[in-house]
Design an enzyme around this catalytic site. Structure first.
Site, PDB file in Angstrom:
ATOM      1  N   SER A 144      62.017  86.479  24.415  1.00  0.00           N
ATOM      2  CA  SER A 144      61.444  87.267  23.308  1.00  0.00           C
ATOM      3  C   SER A 144      60.856  88.613  23.728  1.00  0.00           C
ATOM      4  O   SER A 144      60.548  89.424  22.856  1.00  0.00           O
ATOM      5  CB  SER A 144      60.367  86.467  22.587  1.00  0.00           C
TER       6      SER A 144
ATOM      7  N   LYS B  98      62.569  91.489  22.301  1.00  0.00           N
ATOM      8  CA  LYS B  98      62.324  91.926  20.914  1.00  0.00           C
ATOM      9  C   LYS B  98      61.596  93.269  20.873  1.00  0.00           C
ATOM     10  O   LYS B  98      61.685  94.003  19.892  1.00  0.00           O
ATOM     11  CB  LYS B  98      61.526  90.847  20.160  1.00  0.00           C
TER      12      LYS B  98
ATOM     13  N   TYR C  59      71.959  88.710  19.147  1.00  0.00           N
ATOM     14  CA  TYR C  59      70.529  88.399  19.362  1.00  0.00           C
ATOM     15  C   TYR C  59      70.357  87.524  20.611  1.00  0.00           C
ATOM     16  O   TYR C  59      69.517  87.781  21.474  1.00  0.00           O
ATOM     17  CB  TYR C  59      69.971  87.698  18.109  1.00  0.00           C
TER      18      TYR C  59
ATOM     19  N   TYR D 162      52.629  85.380  18.882  1.00  0.00           N
ATOM     20  CA  TYR D 162      52.816  84.390  17.826  1.00  0.00           C
ATOM     21  C   TYR D 162      51.484  83.796  17.378  1.00  0.00           C
ATOM     22  O   TYR D 162      50.521  84.515  17.161  1.00  0.00           O
ATOM     23  CB  TYR D 162      53.796  83.294  18.288  1.00  0.00           C
TER      24      TYR D 162
ATOM     25  N   VAL E 206      59.787  82.847  26.012  1.00  0.00           N
ATOM     26  CA  VAL E 206      59.797  81.443  26.468  1.00  0.00           C
ATOM     27  C   VAL E 206      60.358  81.268  27.885  1.00  0.00           C
ATOM     28  O   VAL E 206      60.317  80.170  28.428  1.00  0.00           O
ATOM     29  CB  VAL E 206      60.540  80.484  25.500  1.00  0.00           C
TER      30      VAL E 206
HETATM   31  O1  DON Z   1      65.425  82.522  19.719  1.00  0.00           O
HETATM   32  C1  DON Z   1      64.834  81.863  20.578  1.00  0.00           C
HETATM   33  O2  DON Z   1      64.337  80.778  20.327  1.00  0.00           O
HETATM   34  C2  DON Z   1      64.743  82.441  21.974  1.00  0.00           C
HETATM   35  N1  DON Z   1      65.923  83.177  22.296  1.00  0.00           N
HETATM   36  C3  DON Z   1      63.544  83.342  22.120  1.00  0.00           C
HETATM   37  C4  DON Z   1      62.237  82.664  21.805  1.00  0.00           C
HETATM   38  C5  DON Z   1      61.064  83.186  22.535  1.00  0.00           C
HETATM   39  O3  DON Z   1      61.133  83.696  23.637  1.00  0.00           O
HETATM   40  C6  DON Z   1      59.759  82.946  21.889  1.00  0.00           C
HETATM   41  N2  DON Z   1      58.695  83.343  22.770  1.00  0.00           N
HETATM   42  N3  DON Z   1      57.692  82.976  23.160  1.00  0.00           N
END
Ligand code: DON
Length: 306
Positions: free
Chosen positions: A65, A68, A190, A242, A260
């Site tokens: 993320s 993003k 994405y 978040y 993550v």
């Molecule tokens: O879309 C997802 O679930 C992952 N590619 C990214 C999620 C993420 O990194 C949330 N962060 N803390």
């Protein structure tokens, strides 16, 4: 000064060591579940041009993320305020992959950092650029000065195999007309961008953009206006972690973005950028040792935006 930050990083490393394997590596993306949990790295890049590193700071990991932020810069620098017709900028108070607020808000995600919001941003990039994946890669290579940044295709394919929730979010937003491209094309772009791998050093260097008022400090190129840069930092402050964003503001006190893969990158405007990486996550999907390290950093250095 030099000595001060070196000592602070050493002190942090020894204090967080017992925490490194607390929490849990993200395994909802099976390939990420294979990462050795016992790792920690940190990098600090000051506006005066000094760099301080400790631990596994040069090892590449899945930025997830954190990407993003880069996609948002590419869209926002082109569309400016028109971007906010497609995505909001309020904290969600929900999990990063939550669907719950989308119905009330007619397919307009709460902010560009929850999955739904980042997916809309990628949909926008698909209309703005011929090859948005390559555009993001070019952008992070330029910001970090590292040509050796790539997508980990194993991680991307692994996530694509279990991306049902992201597909659901995207179809739902498409039903409101807020996704313009083919759903699979959007999810593939994405997910590819989330699977970019960078190190703490790469990330701290890249985030010098935000500590330098929107100018790439390495080549003097203006990427965001000063006002847009202020707003990028504000969105990181209010939406970057978040449903932990309040706790993070309280404990750490800087704009930041997590992923993550266990990375977190933060900014102290006009002063420095700071990155941490440790794969084990807390219940909200943020690196447990990473948050503690950043908390100790702002405490010991007496630097935060508050
Ligand atoms: O879309 C997802 O679930 C992952 N590619 C990214 C999620 C993420 O990194 C949330 N962060 N803390």
């Amino acid at each position: 000064m030099e000595e001060k930050y070196t000592q602070i990083l050493e002190r942090i490393y020894s204090e967080i060591s017992p925490l490194i394997t607390r929490g849990k590596v993200a395994d909802y993306i099976p390939e990420l579940g294979k990462v050795d949990p016992n790792q920690f790295g940190m990098s600090v890049c000051t506006n005066s041009g000094h760099e301080y590193i400790i631990g596994n700071s040069q090892k590449s990991f899945s930025i997830q993320s954190i990407s993003k932020v880069f996609t948002l810069v590419l869209a926002y620098s082109k569309l400016d305020r028109k971007l906010w017709e497609r995505v909001g900028r309020e904290p969600s108070g929900t999990r990063f992959d939550s669907l719950v607020l989308l119905e009330n808000e007619e397919g307009i995600p709460r902010n560009p950092f929850i999955n739904a919001g980042a997916i809309v941003v990628v949909d926008i990039l698909l209309d703005l650029y011929e090859d948005p994946i390559n555009e993001v890669l070019k952008f992070v290579r330029e910001l970090s000065g590292n040509e050796d940044i790539f997508i980990n295709e194993k991680v991307r394919d692994s996530e694509l195999e279990c991306a049902n929730r992201n597909y659901a979010l995207t179809y739902f937003m498409k039903s409101f007309g807020n996704i313009r491209n083919d759903v699979s094309t959007v999810i593939e772009a994405y997910t590819s961008i989330c699977s970019i791998e960078m190190s703490c050093v790469d990330l701290a260097r890249s985030f010098r953009l935000f500590s330098s008022n929107g100018e790439n400090p390495w080549n003097g190129k203006r990427i965001l206006t000063k006002s847009q840069n202020k707003r990028m930092n504000a969105i990181m402050m209010t939406c970057g972690l978040y449903n932990s964003v309040g706790d993070f503001a309280y404990r750490v006190g800087i704009p930041a973005k997590s992923g993550v893969g266990g990375g977190i990158v933060g900014v102290i405007p006009n002063e420095m950028s700071i990155s941490t990486w440790s794969p084990c996550l807390d219940k909200t999907g943020n690196s447990l040792a990473g948050i503690k390290a950043l908390e100790l950093f702002t405490t010991y250095s007496e630097q935060s935006i508050y």
